[in-house]
Enzyme design. Structure first.
Site, short mmCIF file in Angstrom:
data_model
loop_
_atom_site.label_atom_id
_atom_site.label_comp_id
_atom_site.label_asym_id
_atom_site.label_seq_id
_atom_site.Cartn_x
_atom_site.Cartn_y
_atom_site.Cartn_z
CG HIS A 148 -7.43 22.97 102.47
ND1 HIS A 148 -7.07 24.16 101.89
CD2 HIS A 148 -8.76 23.02 102.62
CE1 HIS A 148 -8.14 24.90 101.67
NE2 HIS A 148 -9.18 24.23 102.09
CD GLU A 179 -10.88 28.20 102.07
OE1 GLU A 179 -10.58 27.00 102.09
OE2 GLU A 179 -10.35 29.03 101.29
CG ASP A 218 -15.31 27.51 100.32
OD1 ASP A 218 -14.72 27.71 101.40
OD2 ASP A 218 -14.99 26.61 99.52
CG HIS A 255 -13.05 23.68 105.72
ND1 HIS A 255 -11.99 24.30 106.32
CD2 HIS A 255 -12.88 23.86 104.37
CE1 HIS A 255 -11.20 24.83 105.39
NE2 HIS A 255 -11.73 24.59 104.21
CG HIS A 262 -9.06 31.00 97.02
ND1 HIS A 262 -8.35 30.03 96.39
CD2 HIS A 262 -9.64 30.41 98.10
CE1 HIS A 262 -8.49 28.89 97.05
NE2 HIS A 262 -9.27 29.10 98.08
CG HIS A 279 -16.09 22.61 96.64
ND1 HIS A 279 -16.72 23.84 96.60
CD2 HIS A 279 -15.13 22.74 97.59
CE1 HIS A 279 -16.16 24.66 97.48
NE2 HIS A 279 -15.19 24.01 98.10
CG ASP A 288 -12.44 22.17 100.92
OD1 ASP A 288 -13.50 22.49 100.37
OD2 ASP A 288 -11.76 22.95 101.60
CE1 TYR A 302 -11.89 22.10 95.51
CE2 TYR A 302 -10.65 20.48 96.75
CZ TYR A 302 -11.47 21.58 96.72
OH TYR A 302 -11.86 22.19 97.88
FE1 FEO Z 1 -11.28 24.98 102.01
FE2 FEO Z 1 -14.04 24.67 99.96
O1 FEO Z 1 -12.93 25.46 101.28
#
Ligand code: FEO
Length: 394
Positions: A145, A80, A82, A78, A24, A224, A164, A191
């Site tokens: 976040h 999001e 991903d 989370h 993104h 990640h 994250d 990051y």
């Molecule tokens: Fe906030 Fe890795 O997604």
């Protein structure tokens, strides 16, 4: 990626996305990973999933350990996508009635993303869940976040599943910090600068709270990149430093150019900064990705932005960068503007207004040059660089 047993009965069942190069709008030159964790206890828990297109790969990883149908519960730290995109495949495979633990906001957000009638089990901050011989503690990290974000802490093993936070967009053969060493730190910094910087104050508060709680960590498992197990203070200390936004004696001269006039100004300003003893770097927006520039902004004291005037406006790449930087809310910066123009020359004023809006302390007036800078004008640009250097020392 094979599943990896990271501690007895605890596995990373996530996947490596070797080929992604744009996350993104964030450049991911070395791919990323979507980590997901399976805890096999009296109850079997899956913490987070992966991007939708990798869901079957994750389920194959799980199947190498246990039949996925034996998963008793899922934790979503989370929403999001991903980390949640694989949920529909997972829930379908393990049974739609299985409990799905998440924050209160997580339940609301997951319903808006996916299936409204899953067996949501919203948890409160500090709530615990026994898996048999092990206990999960849920810690709300709202706006770190997303509104739904939370950590899950495995008390007996002292493992933090940090979503994250502490992550890095990096896919490599290594899985742990001790396998890659300091080479991981630039990825962690990038990051932080591009995902978490705008929540720096909240991050500091959270780190203080964790210290007050006396939580100990044998391992920090982000969603990640690599897992931290050898030098955990290194990443925590880095997060404190980055969140404090302590600046170095460093200046960035960020610009784009049409006919090389603004580029020549950038070179001269950089030269003036360097002559005054500042670590100065010119960054051409046509060649350096916005997310790499933002990584450098994190610990720069001065951010100098240049743009030619195009059709009474900023050059589009400069607008793009300013919009991106504004959203990430860097603090403690000195700003300055420069640029060449033909006849109207609004760009410098527009940059100045944008940087003032970000609460940068401006060195004014900005430097404007009509058409092509001559020798005297380049000298004036160099002097402007020295003036910015003086403001940095003040
Ligand atoms: Fe906030 Fe890795 O997604």
């Amino acid at each position: 990626m094979q599943p990896i047993e990271i501690a007895k009965g605890i596995y990373d069942v996530g996947v490596k996305d070797w080929n992604i190069r744009d996350f993104h709008g964030y450049s991911t030159y070395q791919g990323t990973t979507y980590n997901a964790f399976l805890i096999v206890d009296e109850k079997v828990a899956l913490i987070d999933t992966v991007k939708k297109e990798f869901a079957d790969q994750m389920l194959d990883n799980i199947a190498r350990i246990i039949d996925p149908k034996k998963i008793d519960l899922v934790v979503s730290n989370h929403t999001e996508m991903d980390h949640s995109g694989g949920l529909p495949r997972v829930m379908h495979r393990i049974g739609e009635d299985k409990p799905l633990y998440c924050s209160q906001m997580g339940a609301r957000n997951l319903k808006q993303h996916f299936f409204p009638n899953w067996n949501y089990q919203p948890v409160k901050n500090g709530e615990e869940l026994s898996l048999g011989s092990r206990t999960l503690t849920f810690l709300e990290t709202r706006m770190l976040h997303w509104p739904d974000s939370m950590f899950t802490y495995l008390k007996e093993d002292k493992i933090l599943f940090s979503s994250d936070a502490f992550g890095q967009h990096y896919a490599g053969p290594e899985n742990f910090d001790d396998e890659i060493g300091d080479k991981i730190m630039p990825h962690a910094k990038k990051y932080y600068a591009n995902i978490l910087l705008l929540y720096a104050a909240k991050t500091l508060k959270l780190l203080e709270k964790i210290t007050e709680m006396g939580l100990e960590f044998n391992m920090i498992c982000p969603d990640h990149g690599i897992i931290w197990r050898k030098d955990i203070p290194k990443i925590i200390d880095a997060y404190v430093r980055w969140s404090q936004q302590a600046a170095k004696n460093k200046a960035l001269v960020i610009y784009d150019t049409m006919w090389h006039s603004t580029a020549a100004m950038a070179e001269a300003i950089t030269g003036g900064l360097a002559a005054a003893g500042v670590y100065a770097i010119p960054m051409d927006l046509r060649h350096v990705h916005r997310s790499d520039i933002m990584t450098e902004v994190l610990d720069a004291r001065a951010v100098v932005v240049g743009s030619p005037t195009l059709n009474n406006n900023l050059f589009p790449t400069v607008s793009d960068f300013l919009t991106y930087m504004k959203g990430l809310k860097p603090h403690n910066k000195i700003g300055a503007a420069f640029g060449s123009y033909g006849w109207s020359g609004e760009a410098v004023k527009q940059i100045t207004e944008e940087l003032k809006g970000m609460k940068f302390e401006m060195v004014e007036p900005g430097m404007r040059v009509q058409y092509v800078p001559d020798k005297d004008t380049l000298q004036a640009c160099e002097d402007f660089g020295r003036k910015i250097a003086e403001a940095m020392q003040a």
